[in-house]
Design a protein around this motif. Structure first.
Motif, PDB file in Angstrom:
ATOM      1  N   SER A  96      13.875  15.839  58.347  1.00  0.00           N
ATOM      2  CA  SER A  96      12.601  16.365  58.836  1.00  0.00           C
ATOM      3  C   SER A  96      12.824  17.489  59.838  1.00  0.00           C
ATOM      4  O   SER A  96      13.928  17.650  60.374  1.00  0.00           O
ATOM      5  CB  SER A  96      11.773  15.240  59.480  1.00  0.00           C
ATOM      6  OG  SER A  96      12.485  14.634  60.536  1.00  0.00           O
ATOM      7  N   ALA A  97      11.781  18.249  60.097  1.00  0.00           N
ATOM      8  CA  ALA A  97      11.853  19.338  61.071  1.00  0.00           C
ATOM      9  C   ALA A  97      12.008  18.792  62.490  1.00  0.00           C
ATOM     10  O   ALA A  97      12.537  19.475  63.364  1.00  0.00           O
ATOM     11  CB  ALA A  97      10.603  20.216  60.971  1.00  0.00           C
ATOM     12  N   GLU A  98      11.545  17.578  62.715  1.00  0.00           N
ATOM     13  CA  GLU A  98      11.709  16.936  64.016  1.00  0.00           C
ATOM     14  C   GLU A  98      12.892  15.969  63.958  1.00  0.00           C
ATOM     15  O   GLU A  98      13.261  15.498  62.887  1.00  0.00           O
ATOM     16  CB  GLU A  98      10.434  16.184  64.410  1.00  0.00           C
ATOM     17  CG  GLU A  98      10.121  15.005  63.505  1.00  0.00           C
ATOM     18  CD  GLU A  98       8.907  14.210  63.939  1.00  0.00           C
ATOM     19  OE1 GLU A  98       8.930  13.661  65.065  1.00  0.00           O
ATOM     20  OE2 GLU A  98       7.959  14.137  63.157  1.00  0.00           O
ATOM     21  N   PRO A  99      13.494  15.660  65.096  1.00  0.00           N
ATOM     22  CA  PRO A  99      14.595  14.693  65.101  1.00  0.00           C
ATOM     23  C   PRO A  99      14.134  13.334  64.579  1.00  0.00           C
ATOM     24  O   PRO A  99      12.959  12.978  64.677  1.00  0.00           O
ATOM     25  CB  PRO A  99      14.986  14.594  66.573  1.00  0.00           C
ATOM     26  CG  PRO A  99      14.490  15.856  67.196  1.00  0.00           C
ATOM     27  CD  PRO A  99      13.252  16.213  66.431  1.00  0.00           C
ATOM     28  N   MET A 100      15.061  12.581  64.014  1.00  0.00           N
ATOM     29  CA  MET A 100      14.785  11.222  63.564  1.00  0.00           C
ATOM     30  C   MET A 100      15.325  10.255  64.620  1.00  0.00           C
ATOM     31  O   MET A 100      16.520  10.264  64.917  1.00  0.00           O
ATOM     32  CB  MET A 100      15.428  10.921  62.213  1.00  0.00           C
ATOM     33  CG  MET A 100      15.098   9.531  61.711  1.00  0.00           C
ATOM     34  SD  MET A 100      15.530   9.209  59.983  1.00  0.00           S
ATOM     35  CE  MET A 100      17.287   9.449  60.012  1.00  0.00           C
ATOM     36  N   ALA A 139      11.094   7.120  56.659  1.00  0.00           N
ATOM     37  CA  ALA A 139      10.244   7.880  57.579  1.00  0.00           C
ATOM     38  C   ALA A 139       9.742   6.948  58.662  1.00  0.00           C
ATOM     39  O   ALA A 139       9.963   5.724  58.601  1.00  0.00           O
ATOM     40  CB  ALA A 139       9.078   8.496  56.818  1.00  0.00           C
ATOM     41  N   GLU A 140       9.053   7.512  59.648  1.00  0.00           N
ATOM     42  CA  GLU A 140       8.491   6.726  60.729  1.00  0.00           C
ATOM     43  C   GLU A 140       7.812   5.480  60.173  1.00  0.00           C
ATOM     44  O   GLU A 140       7.029   5.558  59.229  1.00  0.00           O
ATOM     45  CB  GLU A 140       7.465   7.565  61.488  1.00  0.00           C
ATOM     46  CG  GLU A 140       6.833   6.859  62.651  1.00  0.00           C
ATOM     47  CD  GLU A 140       5.885   7.751  63.435  1.00  0.00           C
ATOM     48  OE1 GLU A 140       4.964   7.196  64.047  1.00  0.00           O
ATOM     49  OE2 GLU A 140       6.076   8.982  63.428  1.00  0.00           O
ATOM     50  N   LEU A 175      11.619   5.218  64.147  1.00  0.00           N
ATOM     51  CA  LEU A 175      10.547   5.423  65.118  1.00  0.00           C
ATOM     52  C   LEU A 175       9.848   6.758  64.942  1.00  0.00           C
ATOM     53  O   LEU A 175       8.650   6.877  65.217  1.00  0.00           O
ATOM     54  CB  LEU A 175      11.098   5.327  66.544  1.00  0.00           C
ATOM     55  CG  LEU A 175      11.794   4.034  66.922  1.00  0.00           C
ATOM     56  CD1 LEU A 175      12.419   4.153  68.303  1.00  0.00           C
ATOM     57  CD2 LEU A 175      10.825   2.872  66.859  1.00  0.00           C
ATOM     58  N   SER A 176      10.589   7.792  64.532  1.00  0.00           N
ATOM     59  CA  SER A 176      10.005   9.117  64.325  1.00  0.00           C
ATOM     60  C   SER A 176      10.896   9.905  63.383  1.00  0.00           C
ATOM     61  O   SER A 176      12.070   9.593  63.204  1.00  0.00           O
ATOM     62  CB  SER A 176       9.859   9.868  65.657  1.00  0.00           C
ATOM     63  OG  SER A 176      11.131  10.132  66.225  1.00  0.00           O
ATOM     64  N   GLY A 177      10.306  10.935  62.792  1.00  0.00           N
ATOM     65  CA  GLY A 177      11.063  11.771  61.867  1.00  0.00           C
ATOM     66  C   GLY A 177      11.163  11.140  60.494  1.00  0.00           C
ATOM     67  O   GLY A 177      10.517  10.135  60.190  1.00  0.00           O
TER      68      GLY A 177
END
Length: 136
Positions: A103-107, A84-85, A68-70
């Motif tokens: 990634s710098a953001e959570p996955m 990836a997303e 969904l993200s990351g």
């Protein structure tokens, strides 16, 4: 850690929520909250640099991961690839799997687990158009 809440139950449905996916942390299974009998669904989030703390495989159930993200790395046996997303990964039975957030953001991801080979009809081969008053 988020908690699944059952919001409503009817004779033919269940409605549950893990709350906002933005800021969701940890892993949460929803089968018990929905009373599902065909599959297990879980929501998971990995912080930057974190991996699931173990490899695992399933004897009867395949898993489908939806990122969904990351972004990160996914490993199936000895094969490693980027995810990836928007990535959707199907993993068959009797093989090891794991994932890591790079990634710098959570996955954040959804994992759907169901018995391998059990899908019969689907989409319009299992559906029929019905007549009903629209109350939406």
């Amino acid at each position: 850690m988020s908690e699944v809440k059952t919001l409503a139950n009817g004779e033919k449905f269940s409605h549950a929520s893990v709350g906002s996916l933005h800021g969701f942390e940890g892993k949460q299974f929803v089968k018990d909250a929905t009373g599902a009998t065909s599959c297990e669904i879980s929501f998971g989030t990995l912080p930057t640099g974190a991996a699931v703390p173990f490899f695992h495989s399933h004897k009867e159930n395949e898993e489908n991961y939806i990122i969904l993200s990351g972004a990160g790395k996914f490993q199936v046996n000895d094969d490693v690839f980027d995810v990836a997303e928007g990535s959707v990964i199907r993993v068959a039975t009797n093989c090891d799997r794991n994932l890591k957030c790079t990634s710098a953001e959570p996955m954040s991801y959804i994992c759907i687990q169901a018995k391998e080979g059990s899908l019969g009809g689907y989409t319009m081969t299992d559906a029929e158009i019905t007549e009903r008053e629209n109350r939406l």
